[in-house]
Every structure is written in structure tokens, then in C-alpha cells.
Design a protein around this motif. Structure first.
Motif, PDB file in Angstrom:
ATOM      1  N   PRO A 124       0.832  -1.204   0.000  1.00 52.14           N
ATOM      2  CA  PRO A 124       0.000   0.000   0.000  1.00 52.14           C
ATOM      3  C   PRO A 124       0.865   1.252   0.000  1.00 52.14           C
ATOM      4  O   PRO A 124       2.059   1.193   0.315  1.00 52.14           O
ATOM      5  CB  PRO A 124      -0.793  -0.121   1.296  1.00 52.14           C
ATOM      6  N   GLY A 125       0.233   2.318  -0.370  1.00 47.70           N
ATOM      7  CA  GLY A 125       0.962   3.584  -0.444  1.00 47.70           C
ATOM      8  C   GLY A 125       0.491   4.375  -1.642  1.00 47.70           C
ATOM      9  O   GLY A 125      -0.462   3.977  -2.339  1.00 47.70           O
ATOM     10  N   LEU A 126       1.129   5.463  -1.878  1.00 46.37           N
ATOM     11  CA  LEU A 126       0.709   6.355  -2.939  1.00 46.37           C
ATOM     12  C   LEU A 126       0.780   5.675  -4.309  1.00 46.37           C
ATOM     13  O   LEU A 126      -0.143   5.783  -5.123  1.00 46.37           O
ATOM     14  CB  LEU A 126       1.607   7.598  -2.921  1.00 46.37           C
ATOM     15  N   GLN A 127       1.872   4.987  -4.537  1.00 49.73           N
ATOM     16  CA  GLN A 127       2.019   4.323  -5.831  1.00 49.73           C
ATOM     17  C   GLN A 127       0.884   3.320  -6.063  1.00 49.73           C
ATOM     18  O   GLN A 127       0.328   3.225  -7.149  1.00 49.73           O
ATOM     19  CB  GLN A 127       3.368   3.605  -5.891  1.00 49.73           C
ATOM     20  N   HIS A 128       0.545   2.586  -5.021  1.00 50.07           N
ATOM     21  CA  HIS A 128      -0.547   1.610  -5.152  1.00 50.07           C
ATOM     22  C   HIS A 128      -1.870   2.313  -5.472  1.00 50.07           C
ATOM     23  O   HIS A 128      -2.638   1.865  -6.322  1.00 50.07           O
ATOM     24  CB  HIS A 128      -0.682   0.792  -3.873  1.00 50.07           C
ATOM     25  N   LEU A 129      -2.110   3.413  -4.813  1.00 46.09           N
ATOM     26  CA  LEU A 129      -3.339   4.159  -5.064  1.00 46.09           C
ATOM     27  C   LEU A 129      -3.401   4.599  -6.526  1.00 46.09           C
ATOM     28  O   LEU A 129      -4.420   4.440  -7.209  1.00 46.09           O
ATOM     29  CB  LEU A 129      -3.384   5.377  -4.135  1.00 46.09           C
ATOM     30  N   ILE A 130      -2.292   5.114  -7.005  1.00 43.84           N
ATOM     31  CA  ILE A 130      -2.255   5.539  -8.405  1.00 43.84           C
ATOM     32  C   ILE A 130      -2.490   4.348  -9.330  1.00 43.84           C
ATOM     33  O   ILE A 130      -3.289   4.423 -10.271  1.00 43.84           O
ATOM     34  CB  ILE A 130      -0.894   6.197  -8.707  1.00 43.84           C
ATOM     35  N   ASP A 131      -1.816   3.272  -9.039  1.00 40.29           N
ATOM     36  CA  ASP A 131      -1.992   2.084  -9.874  1.00 40.29           C
ATOM     37  C   ASP A 131      -3.449   1.640  -9.895  1.00 40.29           C
ATOM     38  O   ASP A 131      -3.985   1.273 -10.941  1.00 40.29           O
ATOM     39  CB  ASP A 131      -1.113   0.944  -9.342  1.00 40.29           C
ATOM     40  N   VAL A 132      -4.082   1.689  -8.736  1.00 45.25           N
ATOM     41  CA  VAL A 132      -5.482   1.260  -8.660  1.00 45.25           C
ATOM     42  C   VAL A 132      -6.363   2.145  -9.543  1.00 45.25           C
ATOM     43  O   VAL A 132      -7.167   1.646 -10.333  1.00 45.25           O
ATOM     44  CB  VAL A 132      -5.989   1.292  -7.203  1.00 45.25           C
TER      45      VAL A 132
END
Lengths: 190, 190, 190, 190
Positions: B61-69
Motif C-alpha cells: 500500500p501507499g501512494l504508488q498503489h493508489l495511483i496504480d489502482v
DNA sequence: ACACTCGGGACTACCCGTTAAT
DNA sequence: ATTAACGGGTAGTCCCGAGTGT
């Protein structure tokens, strides 16, 4: 017709029955079909008038003006049923057959003017692309409006828009502009 | 029923005739009303299944994951008709009688988890409020989706979302995180 | 609509399909729903008109007049489809949602007038209660009508009513009146 | 099925949906259609059972017995839903396709037995025709039942039947019988 | 023999947006 | 500008049977 705006705003295009509009307006069917040739035509007329009676805030163009405009629109959406209908019908384009991307482009254009002014006044950070940003502002406004309508019947829309700006500003404005910008927490007019 | 998703996605709730759904699905009215007690019930079922067959990207989790989602969802919206229908019906809540703010809250909640992780990993700038940001991401996504659907039938949705993030990231991420984030211009998966 | 009366009379309220009415009348659904807002409304209109085109026999009030009226109604029920429908719908009150005890009360009231006249003219035996008798006449008429409809499609209704009176008269009329009363065996008009 | 009786009694034949019956009975469609081949068949079964569980008052035949029977039936109609259904379906014959004049004839036959006994016991006045009187009693009962159902949901049915008899007796019974007859005002059992 | 799931179609009352007559 | 009508569409219910176990 002002009744049409209300009903379109409440029920959407296909959910809005012409009869409901007619009886709310106190008119008969024939009377309406004299002025508007079809339901679609009526909707188009509503869209056109929706942007008409807005009194956008005056003031020199620039970032602050853009913010003021969006906050004004947010407040307007709370009571102005014509504008509500315009937004509703814009969102539904395609169901209605009224394929006119126009509304969104028109607003993006308006915003772009302010952004260009902001750029030439040195308010914007160098990496910001004005066109993209205009689209994002339109999109963000639209989306927050939808959410606010569903959750609180638009009661918290100005606050949401204000929060949107507070979040966005650091990414687009140069520090000195940023410090000067006024973004009322509650979205109230300046 | 999968045909229902398509029709709801295309025409919206009230614009979608049950007959059209039925004949596209190749079933009869009785058959459908055995499984779903009403059109509303059918729509509810579509909403539920709409979030079911998503394969959200894995990863810490984290910002990168949010963007990917969000980018994944943007791409998914291009072909996955169930998800399209879910979004469409979510936007129309109120016309449909399906008053469930649920969808938006659910996504905001998901995003919030990532944001909290990002915070604890020191990825976020101090002035960022996670809850507000989650709402803004949901709103921005929603709005951009609406615009993209109207203008290009969602063909440029991933690009728009990517642009949204490129614009937003400087305002929320600390410089080192910002440098490490991957936001493909075309929204393609990493 | 006159076709509605026929179909209601034949099939009862819930057994009468609107489509059957429509195609027998040779009109379309929209046309009907312009004049009557619902099936129930249509039925109400039929009921109202059912009593309208009756030409009750003239003549001084009293027992003889009452008898003449019932025999006239019996004969009318044989061909007058409006009246048939009125009676049918009156019997079914409750299925139809048209809870209006009105019909029966209205007739009982009419009869009561004659009975009161009869009393003041000394035609009635002292032990007779006018109110009760009026109710009994209405009830008897109703029941005999139902039986006659089922067994002979109302062909023998006048005879049955005549028999009813021949049976009842000795219990209610004073001997001299009784001798003067005319009750044709076949229910033909005097 | 006992649930069928209730629903038929309440809604009539065509107003009664099979599904309503089924869910009130807690059975499924397939289960019912194994036992009864159609709705009509079900109705027929209800009619048959309707007369089954009646415990007609005992006692020597004659006028008094006849009166007792009708009062008993009146009381029975207030709670016995099988009997209610039987009467309801009898009235509606024709809508239902169940053309069986049977019910009425059967009762007329029963009554006739009592009347014949009354005649042979010298209870009847000479001018009374037994067959006609039997028909009149059936008809009167039927009609009063219909009226009472509509106006008071059958609450005053026994009283009405009692009033009917008090009115009729003087016309049919010889004075000494008449004096001996018991007709409770409220229709209560003797 | 009995019960149930699942489905079929035709039909229900009713409403749609639209148009002639006048 | 109104009254009346059209005709296809609305969601939903009807009674019923085919297939599947128990």
C-alpha cells in the motif's frame, strides 16, 4: 419553461415525464409542443438557459478569479434549478440523444482564459499545463458535485470545492500567489 | 445478468427498458422475475457484481498503489461493462430509488487505507488531510470519467487520470516519493 | 364508455381486461386513459351512468308503485347492459376497491319512500317495519337476480320477482290493498 | 388447500392470484399443480369442501328447522372461510368458467325438504308454493349476505336473516305455527 | 408418488412522447 | 392553444408446465 428545469434536474432526462413537467407548469401538451418541437428540444432549451442567468463574479482574471467562479457555481448549484438541470443533462448526454460535448468544453474554455491570464501574470508553476489543468478542474467540479448531491443533496458542495482547491493550489501556484489566494473554508463569497 | 449491465451502462437506469435487457439476454420476462423481484432489484444485483470481478493490482500500500489502482480502474472502465454499469448507476442514485451512498464511500475507504499507509511511510506532505484527499480522488475520478465518456467514449480516460495525478502529486507527495512515483502517460499498467 | 359496461357486466371487475374493453369499443388505450384515469375510475363512471338512463314507472307512490319499480328493474336487467354492469359492480364492491355502499343504500332509500307513502295511506300491516322491509326487498331482489343470471341468464327474473312479491304481499299489506295489487305472473308492465 | 378458500373468499375468483394463495399457504407452484390441475380445479375443490364441514342443526324437519338452518349458515358465514369462499364462488359462476348451478339448486333442494315436511305437518298456509318459496329463501339469503358483507363485513348478517324471517313468516305459516316459531332477534343459536 | 426450481409467454393496468382536428 | 386520440412502451403478474430431484 422553468418547470422543466426542475423536473429534469430532479429526475434526469429519461426519468422526467413530460406530463409531470406540464402539470407542474400548469400548461397543456399542445401549448408546449407549439414552442418546443420535442422533449429533446425542450431539454436543449433548458440547457441553453441554464448558463444564461448566472452572474459570474467580476474581477481581474487569474487564479483567484477562477477559484471564485467555481465557488460561485457551487453555491449556485444549491438553489438555481436551471443550473442544476443544465449540469444534470450535461452528465447524461448520450441517454438524451443530445450529443453536445459543448457544455464541458465551454467551461473548460472559460477556465482556460483565467489560467492563461494567471500564467502571464506568473501565478502558475512552470510545470503546469493550462489545458490539462482546465480539464481537471472541470472534471473535479463535476465529480464532487455528483458525490455531494447524492450524499448531502449538495449542502456541502462549496466546502468540497474549497477543499479541492486547497489541495490543488500548492501544486499549481507559485508560493507568493498561493499565500495571497483566498479560499474560504465554507465556500462563502468573498 | 450480464446483459443488464450492458444496457444499464449504456442507457442509465430509467432509460434502460426491461424488454431491451430481456431480448439482449435472450430470456423471457417470467424467467427474469423469478430471479429478481423488480427492475430495482436487478440493478442492485448489477451493482453488487460490478465490484466483484475486479482484480485490483497487488503491491504494498501507499501512494504508488493508489495511483496504480485508479489507473487500473480507468482501463477497466473501457471494456468491463459490469463496472461501467456500476459507475453509471452510482452516478444516478436517486433516480433509481437505490439510495445507497455506499459505492462512493466504499471507494473512498479503500483509497483512505492507501493514504494512511502513505502517511505512515512518510510519503505525504504534512499539510495534506487524508480524508479530504480520498474524497477528492474519488470525485476527480468520477468527474473525469463522465467527461471522458462523453467526449471520447472513455478512450482517453487513463490518460486523463494520469494527467490528474501528475497535477496532484506535487501537492501531496514529498519530493523523494514524487521522484519515485511512476505515472505512465498513457495509463498503461506497470 | 358503453363497451365497458358490457364487459364489466359479463366478466366482473377483475375479470374484465381493459384490452377487451378497448377493442370492443374500438378505441385505443391512450384514448381511454385521457378520459378516465384508471380502470377503477372507469368502473365508477359506469356505475354512475348505470342508474342514469332508467325510466322508472310513474305513478302515485305506494306499494303498487314499489312493485312496479322492481318489476321494471327486473325487465331492465335483461337487456340494459349499463344497469347490468352497475348491479354486477355493486355486488363486487371490495374487489374493485370501489367501496361505496352507496348503490344499495340509494335503492333502499327509494323503496323506503314508497313504503312510507304506503304506510300513510294505510296499506301496510301494523307490525311491518318500513326500514327493515326496504332492506329485505333490496336483498331479495339482489339475490334473485344473482340466481336468475346463473340459471337462466336472467330470462326468468321478472317471474321470480313477481313470485317474490306474491309471497311477500300477504305479510305486509292489509287485505283490501292486497286485493287491489296487480302482480303480473310474467312480470310484464301494467 | 385452506389458504385458497381465504383468498378466493376475499378477492373473488379472478381477483385471486395463484401466487398469493401459494405464499399464504407456504407452498410452491409445482406442489399445488401436482394436486390440482388448474386454478379452476382448485376452485372446484374449494367449493366441494365448503359445504363439507358444516354442522347443520339437528331437529325434526319443518319450518323451525329451516329457520334454524339459515341462521346457522348466517353465523357460519362470519368466520368459516371455506363457506365464505363457496358462497363467493357460487355468486361469481360464469366468470370462473365453473358453470355449475349446483350450489343454489342443492340448497333449494334442502330447503324444499323442510318445506314439504312443514306442509305435511300443516304448518304452511294453503296458498304457499313450496318450490317458489324455497327459491325465494335462497335468493333472499344470498342477497342479504351480499349486502351485509359490503356494509358491515357480515357482522349483522344473522340479524338481517332474522328480520327476513320475521317479515316472511306471517305470509307463509299458519297462525299457531307462527306463534310457536322462535326467531332470535340477534340470530343466536337456540 | 410427491415436491421444487426454473422458466415461458401472454397478459395486466398504465404511461410515454407525439400529433390531428378544430 | 386546447381537447382528444394514437400506438407503442412501461414495469410487472398471470397461470401454467418442463425438467430435476427426493
Amino acid at each position: 419553461l422553468h418547470a422543466a428545469a426542475e423536473v429534469f434536474g430532479e429526475c434526469g432526462y429519461s426519468g422526467a415525464g413530460i406530463n409531470r413537467i406540464l402539470q407542474r407548469a400548469g400548461v397543456t401538451a399542445g401549448a408546449m409542443y407549439f414552442h418546443f418541437s420535442s422533449k429533446e428540444d425542450l431539454a436543449r432549451a433548458v440547457i441553453c438557459d441554464s448558463a444564461a442567468d448566472l452572474n459570474l463574479p467580476e474581477g481581474g482574471p487569474g487564479l483567484q478569479h477562477l477559484i471564485d467562479v467555481t465557488l460561485y457555481l457551487a453555491r449556485e448549484l444549491q438553489h438555481n434549478s436551471f443550473f442544476q438541470a443544465g449540469v444534470q443533462l450535461a452528465i447524461e448526454q448520450g441517454e438524451s440523444g443530445l450529443r453536445e460535448y459543448g457544455s464541458y468544453e465551454w467551461w473548460a474554455e472559460r477556465y482556460l482564459e483565467d489560467l492563461r491570464a494567471a500564467r502571464s501574470q506568473g501565478e502558475l508553476l512552470p510545470e503546469v499545463q493550462e489545458e490539462e489543468l482546465a480539464q481537471i478542474v472541470v472534471g473535479g467540479f463535476t465529480g464532487l458535485q455528483v458525490m455531494s448531491k447524492i450524499s448531502t443533496d449538495r449542502a456541502d458542495l462549496p466546502q468540497r470545492i474549497a477543499a479541492f482547491w486547497r489541495c490543488l493550489v500548492p501544486a499549481v501556484a507559485v508560493p507568493e500567489t498561493r499565500a495571497a489566494l483566498v479560499i474560504p473554508r465554507d465556500g462563502a463569497p468573498r
